[in-house]
Scaffold this motif. Structure first.
Motif, PDB file in Angstrom:
ATOM      1  N   VAL A 191       0.856  -1.182   0.000  1.00 23.23           N
ATOM      2  CA  VAL A 191       0.000   0.000   0.000  1.00 23.23           C
ATOM      3  C   VAL A 191       0.891   1.230   0.000  1.00 23.23           C
ATOM      4  O   VAL A 191       1.842   1.317   0.772  1.00 23.23           O
ATOM      5  N   ASP A 195      -7.728   0.772  -0.275  1.00 21.45           N
ATOM      6  CA  ASP A 195      -7.054  -0.509  -0.047  1.00 21.45           C
ATOM      7  C   ASP A 195      -6.494  -0.656   1.364  1.00 21.45           C
ATOM      8  O   ASP A 195      -5.747  -1.574   1.655  1.00 21.45           O
ATOM      9  N   ARG A 196      -6.880   0.274   2.258  1.00 24.08           N
ATOM     10  CA  ARG A 196      -6.486   0.128   3.666  1.00 24.08           C
ATOM     11  C   ARG A 196      -7.544   0.777   4.545  1.00 24.08           C
ATOM     12  O   ARG A 196      -8.034   1.866   4.249  1.00 24.08           O
ATOM     13  N   THR A 227      -6.508   5.634   1.643  1.00 26.94           N
ATOM     14  CA  THR A 227      -6.485   5.006   2.963  1.00 26.94           C
ATOM     15  C   THR A 227      -7.619   5.589   3.806  1.00 26.94           C
ATOM     16  O   THR A 227      -7.790   6.811   3.856  1.00 26.94           O
TER      17      THR A 227
END
Length: 243
Positions: free
Chosen positions: A4, A113-114, A81
């Motif tokens: 990431v 993606d986080r 994020t």
């Protein structure tokens, strides 16, 4: 461990009845760490009060979606994020899913993606119906392409950091969450509730749930660096170990 971009944009969703200005110092700190764009989702106390109903959740998640799409335009990785404090972290688990909710499909995992959660009550014996629905429909790390990180706090109720509010109410809060008033927690949420199943996890000592619960909490500079380094640093260390 997935890779990431540690400098991709960050969107922060706060906790119940806590307005955006409480998170601005966190946002500024993250910007100084080199994050290209950090925005706090603007949610009023009225917005939060309406979240006792499903349409209130949709109002908040619609706002999240608007902010995510706004900052995604500035992301070199094309991803964002998410940071969710308290109830915000639970709501963001729903945002990531591509299941329909109140006529909308957010599918946030296509853009984010986080997810980092701070003192979020992921599991509770007496959860509100909507929080219970999230944990039932999207258990643990539900989206395989998302890096889930759960941060929990431990607060010694006899310490100088614990507020009078924490000392009066923590045991009852812990009892409602996991039927154990003697457990460890951040003054509101027990550690056991805040640690999402299968997520990367960090327990921070002497950390209150929020400013009402103690002077030093997850968004305080005394705690920010440690959990942010865990979020981005432990991944780098794991990547090196696997290379």
């Amino acid at each position: 461990m997935r890779t990431v971009d540690p400098q991709q944009p960050v969107v922060i969703l706060g906790g119940f009845l806590i307005t955006a200005e409480a998170y601005e110092p966190m946002a500024e700190w993250l910007k100084h760490k080199g994050i290209c764009n950090v925005l706090v989702v603007p949610i009023s106390r009225l917005d939060w009060l309406l979240t006792i109903r499903r349409f209130g959740w949709r109002r908040v998640l619609d706002r999240v979606d608007e902010v995510v799409k706004q900052v995604q335009n500035h992301s070199l990785s094309g991803k964002v994020t998410l940071i969710g404090h308290s109830s915000g972290g639970v709501m963001l688990r729903l945002y990531l899913s591509d299941d329909p909710f109140e006529g909308r499909i957010y599918a946030g995992s296509k853009r984010c993606d986080r997810l980092v959660t701070l003192g979020s009550p992921h599991q509770a014996v007496r959860a509100t119906p909507l929080r219970a629905m999230v944990d039932r429909r999207f258990p643990g790390c539900h989206e395989s392409d998302v890096d889930y990180v759960a941060i929990a706090g431990k607060l010694d109720l006899s310490s100088g950091n614990a507020s009078a509010f924490s000392r009066r109410g923590a045991k009852a809060s812990y009892q409602r969450a996991i039927d154990d008033e003697g457990c460890l927690g951040d003054g509101l949420v027990p550690v056991e509730s805040a640690l999402l199943t299968d997520a990367r996890s960090l327990i921070q000592d002497d950390t209150a749930h929020g400013g009402l619960f103690g002077d030093i909490w997850f968004a305080s500079t005394q705690r920010l660096e440690a959990w942010w380094d865990f979020v981005v640093g432990s991944e780098s260390s794991q990547d090196k170990a696997n290379s």
